[in-house]
Scaffold this motif. Structure first.
Motif, PDB file in Angstrom:
ATOM      1  N   GLU A   1       0.822  -1.196   0.000  1.00  0.00           N
ATOM      2  CA  GLU A   1       0.000   0.000   0.000  1.00  0.00           C
ATOM      3  C   GLU A   1       0.864   1.257   0.000  1.00  0.00           C
ATOM      4  N   ARG A   2       0.380   2.260  -0.743  1.00  0.00           N
ATOM      5  CA  ARG A   2       1.029   3.575  -0.807  1.00  0.00           C
ATOM      6  C   ARG A   2      -0.020   4.632  -0.513  1.00  0.00           C
ATOM      7  N   TRP A   3       0.341   5.618   0.339  1.00  0.00           N
ATOM      8  CA  TRP A   3      -0.631   6.631   0.699  1.00  0.00           C
ATOM      9  C   TRP A   3       0.036   7.954   1.051  1.00  0.00           C
ATOM     10  N   ALA A   4      -0.722   9.033   0.837  1.00  0.00           N
ATOM     11  CA  ALA A   4      -0.312  10.382   1.218  1.00  0.00           C
ATOM     12  C   ALA A   4      -1.556  11.185   1.542  1.00  0.00           C
TER      13      ALA A   4
ATOM     14  N   GLU B   1      -1.181  17.069   4.544  1.00  0.00           N
ATOM     15  CA  GLU B   1       0.260  17.207   4.715  1.00  0.00           C
ATOM     16  C   GLU B   1       0.935  17.797   3.476  1.00  0.00           C
ATOM     17  N   ASP B   2       0.118  18.121   2.457  1.00  0.00           N
ATOM     18  CA  ASP B   2       0.674  18.702   1.228  1.00  0.00           C
ATOM     19  C   ASP B   2       1.114  20.145   1.502  1.00  0.00           C
ATOM     20  N   ASP B   3       2.293  20.506   0.977  1.00  0.00           N
ATOM     21  CA  ASP B   3       2.801  21.864   1.199  1.00  0.00           C
ATOM     22  C   ASP B   3       2.191  22.886   0.251  1.00  0.00           C
ATOM     23  N   GLY B   4       1.312  22.436  -0.666  1.00  0.00           N
ATOM     24  CA  GLY B   4       0.655  23.355  -1.577  1.00  0.00           C
ATOM     25  C   GLY B   4       1.457  23.720  -2.801  1.00  0.00           C
ATOM     26  N   ASP B   5       2.678  23.224  -2.912  1.00  0.00           N
ATOM     27  CA  ASP B   5       3.526  23.513  -4.075  1.00  0.00           C
ATOM     28  C   ASP B   5       3.306  22.431  -5.121  1.00  0.00           C
TER      29      ASP B   5
ATOM     30  N   SER C   1       4.844  21.707  -7.706  1.00  0.00           N
ATOM     31  CA  SER C   1       6.089  21.113  -8.208  1.00  0.00           C
ATOM     32  C   SER C   1       6.680  20.103  -7.239  1.00  0.00           C
ATOM     33  N   THR C   2       6.181  20.085  -6.021  1.00  0.00           N
ATOM     34  CA  THR C   2       6.693  19.154  -5.018  1.00  0.00           C
ATOM     35  C   THR C   2       5.848  17.889  -5.025  1.00  0.00           C
ATOM     36  N   PRO C   3       6.456  16.738  -5.228  1.00  0.00           N
ATOM     37  CA  PRO C   3       5.661  15.501  -5.236  1.00  0.00           C
ATOM     38  C   PRO C   3       5.098  15.218  -3.850  1.00  0.00           C
ATOM     39  N   PRO C   4       3.973  14.534  -3.789  1.00  0.00           N
ATOM     40  CA  PRO C   4       3.394  14.186  -2.485  1.00  0.00           C
ATOM     41  C   PRO C   4       4.373  13.360  -1.654  1.00  0.00           C
ATOM     42  N   ASP C   5       4.259  13.502  -0.369  1.00  0.00           N
ATOM     43  CA  ASP C   5       5.106  12.754   0.556  1.00  0.00           C
ATOM     44  C   ASP C   5       4.479  11.377   0.791  1.00  0.00           C
ATOM     45  N   PHE C   6       4.724  10.479  -0.152  1.00  0.00           N
ATOM     46  CA  PHE C   6       4.106   9.157  -0.074  1.00  0.00           C
ATOM     47  C   PHE C   6       4.752   8.318   1.026  1.00  0.00           C
ATOM     48  N   ARG C   7       3.910   7.517   1.664  1.00  0.00           N
ATOM     49  CA  ARG C   7       4.364   6.502   2.612  1.00  0.00           C
ATOM     50  C   ARG C   7       4.051   5.138   2.009  1.00  0.00           C
ATOM     51  N   TYR C   8       4.874   4.173   2.341  1.00  0.00           N
ATOM     52  CA  TYR C   8       4.729   2.840   1.771  1.00  0.00           C
ATOM     53  C   TYR C   8       4.694   1.807   2.895  1.00  0.00           C
TER      54      TYR C   8
END
Length: 596
Positions: free
Chosen positions: A378-381, A385-389, A391-398
């Motif tokens: 499973e992968r989730w974000a 917690e998104d910084d609103g940018d 260009s910045t990929p989501p901070d995925f957890r695995y």
């Protein structure tokens, strides 16, 4: 006055013709009233009266007199099945009504009771149990309804145990009106017990699976003592296979050889492939379509395959399942399943792939169990917690986890479609380990259970109580577990009045906080349901509970609903409001189908 014999004769003929066509009416009885009896006896008397059958019709003098004469003997006969053989009956006519005042008197009580079975069944425990349970017994009222029911149960158990030659040689009830007592004499000659014979399977118009597969469902050896319960289990096992649209199990004691009863099973194959199409909508998932294909049998070994696709705007799930019949120990299936899910909602970006290998089985008519091994990736974000940018990929957890799981379902109700008595319960236990966020060897144990209680309140009402409890034990923080392995609360079948998975620990800024699941859950529900007729009803309910890590933050919702007994099953539409979130919108829930 002029004399006109022809005119007088014409008038006389006309009057005679009119009188022949329209005889003089004596009366019209509009209603029949019976007083002095309870509701059951009153109903039986009214239904037994000939005069009641002609209420509302015009009656001649002779017909009315005859019907009034029959009231007393018919009333007496209608009271005898309840043990009243010496009632006092007064019949009066008041205008268009007939009133019957009854004093039933003392009921006849049972004196001597002689109930016996001779032959091989005399020592058969289920037969002797029914003989010992016979009613009425000495000192009880001679209620013929109870008497006939007890007699029928003994005859039925003799047939179910294979005593096909059983004969009720003595059946006598002697009532002595003078003393007000009765003697009962019953004697069955059971004869010898028959045995289970050979089973013949016939599949028409064509054979779709091997007979060797079907014979695994025959849970007896030829020559075993006959038991109808074994025949019923075979029938139920064939139904659960879902291969056949018609199942006819015929027992032929008349064809028995040396008391071995042959059994013929005629099977009509069902449609091989079933396609399903449906529409869906959820406030989180958006509009969607559901497609399914079920291949009832793939080959002559009875293997099955299922494909399901739930494709919505923000949530997509595809499931592939392959099943193999399993008949060792208990009837069931070996199942291999693969499921992929993609959820893109306002609060989470989640993708999941899960592989399951399991063995299901029916322990008995009430208990089903499934033992399986799950492999989860499973992968989730979280959007919070998104910084609103952009260009910045989501901070995925695995997370990757492997765990065995045991599920059990127990149902003991009078009607699975619309229960009015009994309860249903389900539970699972799972334990495993995996890795998440770079942490290896994450161990966890979970237990979860639900229960639903049903109680009928009168002919059209019922009370429903539900409860749920779940607990996670882990050597690490709960947030290392994937969302699919956490407990959630809120929504239909949980806490109505709140959105799906809304109740529980949250993350994010004020006004944009989202529930993320918890290590514990507890919910409870009470519902009152009343039907106004055979089709439409209404319900009022209150739900409460919470998903939590440390201490529960109970959220309560209240609401009402509409109920419809549709041709395809119960339809429930509920409107609910959460008391802990007064500004939250009114929640609407729609469900269709059996509750268990």
């Amino acid at each position: 006055m002029p004399h006109c014999p022809r005119a007088r004769r014409a008038v006389l003929v006309l009057l005679l013709a009119f009188g022949a066509a329209f005889p003089a009416w004596a009366a019209r009885i509009a209603r029949v009233e019976v007083r002095g009896l309870d509701a059951v006896m009153t109903t039986n008397v009214v239904e037994s009266l000939s005069i009641n059958d002609e209420a509302g019709t015009d009656l001649g003098d002779r017909r009315l007199a005859y019907l009034l004469e029959q009231v007393e003997p018919e009333t007496r006969a209608a009271l005898e099945p309840f043990g009243y053989y010496s009632p006092t009956i007064k019949v009066t006519r008041d205008g268009d009504a007939v009133r019957i005042d009854v004093t039933p008197g003392a009921p006849v009580t049972v004196g001597r009771v002689s109930v016996h079975v001779r032959g091989d069944a005399a020592t058969d425990a289920p037969v002797t149990a029914q003989v010992n349970a016979f009613h009425p017994v000495t000192g009880e009222t001679l209620d013929h309804t109870i008497y006939e029911a007890s007699k029928t149960r003994i005859s039925r158990v003799l047939a179910e145990r294979g005593y096909f030659d059983a004969d009720l040689t003595t059946h006598r009830v002697e009532v002595t009106r003078a003393t007000g007592d009765a003697n009962i004499d019953l004697l069955w000659a059971s004869g010898a017990r028959y045995r289970m014979g050979a089973v013949t399977f016939t599949q028409t118009p064509k054979s779709i699976v091997d007979d060797t597969l079907l014979r695994k469902l025959v849970r007896w050896e030829p020559g075993a003592p006959y038991q109808q319960a074994r025949i019923e289990r075979l029938r139920e096992s064939l139904q659960r296979l879902d291969y056949f649209s018609g199942i006819d199990v015929a027992v032929h004691p008349e064809k028995a050889v040396d008391r071995n009863v042959p059994i013929d099973v005629a099977l009509t194959p069902a449609k091989r492939t079933v396609y399903t199409v449906g529409l869906s909508y959820g406030s989180d998932s958006g509009a969607g379509v559901r497609l399914g294909m079920d291949r009832r049998w793939l080959n002559r070994r009875g293997h099955k395959a299922t494909f399901d696709l739930d494709y919505a705007q923000r949530r997509k799930t595809v499931t592939l399942q392959y099943r193999i019949p399993a008949f060792a120990w208990v009837d069931g299936w070996y199942t291999i399943a693969l499921q992929g899910a993609d959820e893109q909602t306002d609060f989470i970006d989640n993708r999941r792939v899960e592989f399951v290998a399991s063995r299901s089985g029916r322990i008995n008519r009430r208990l089903d169990a499934v033992a399986g091994v799950h492999v989860l990736r499973e992968r989730w974000a979280y959007a919070a917690e998104d910084d609103g940018d952009p260009s910045t990929p989501p901070d995925f957890r695995y997370g990757s986890f492997v765990y065995p799981q045991l599920d059990a379902t127990y149902v003991d109700v009078d009607d699975r479609l619309m229960p009015r008595r009994g309860f249903g319960a389900s539970a699972f236990v799972r334990a495993g380990q995996g890795s998440a966020e770079g942490v290896n060897g994450v161990l966890f144990v979970q237990a979860h259970g639900t229960i639903s209680l049903y109680r009928g309140l009168g002919p059209r009402s019922r009370f429903i109580a539900r409860g749920e409890v779940g607990q996670t034990w882990s050597d690490t923080a709960t947030d290392l577990l994937p969302p699919s392995l956490r407990f959630h609360a809120g929504g239909e079948r949980s806490i109505r009045g709140y959105g799906w998975r809304e109740v529980g620990p949250r993350i994010g800024a004020p006004g944009q906080r989202f529930a993320v699941g918890a290590e514990k859950v507890i919910t409870a529900s009470a519902e009152y349901e009343h039907y106004f007729n055979d089709t439409w009803g209404a319900a009022a309910f209150v739900d409460t509970g919470s998903a939590f890590d440390d201490r529960p933050d109970l959220h309560t919702g209240v609401g009402f609903g509409v109920r419809w007994k549709s041709p395809v099953g119960p339809v429930r539409v509920d409107l609910a409001h959460g008391l802990n979130s007064p500004d939250s919108p009114l929640q609407i829930y729609l469900s269709l189908g059996a509750e268990l």
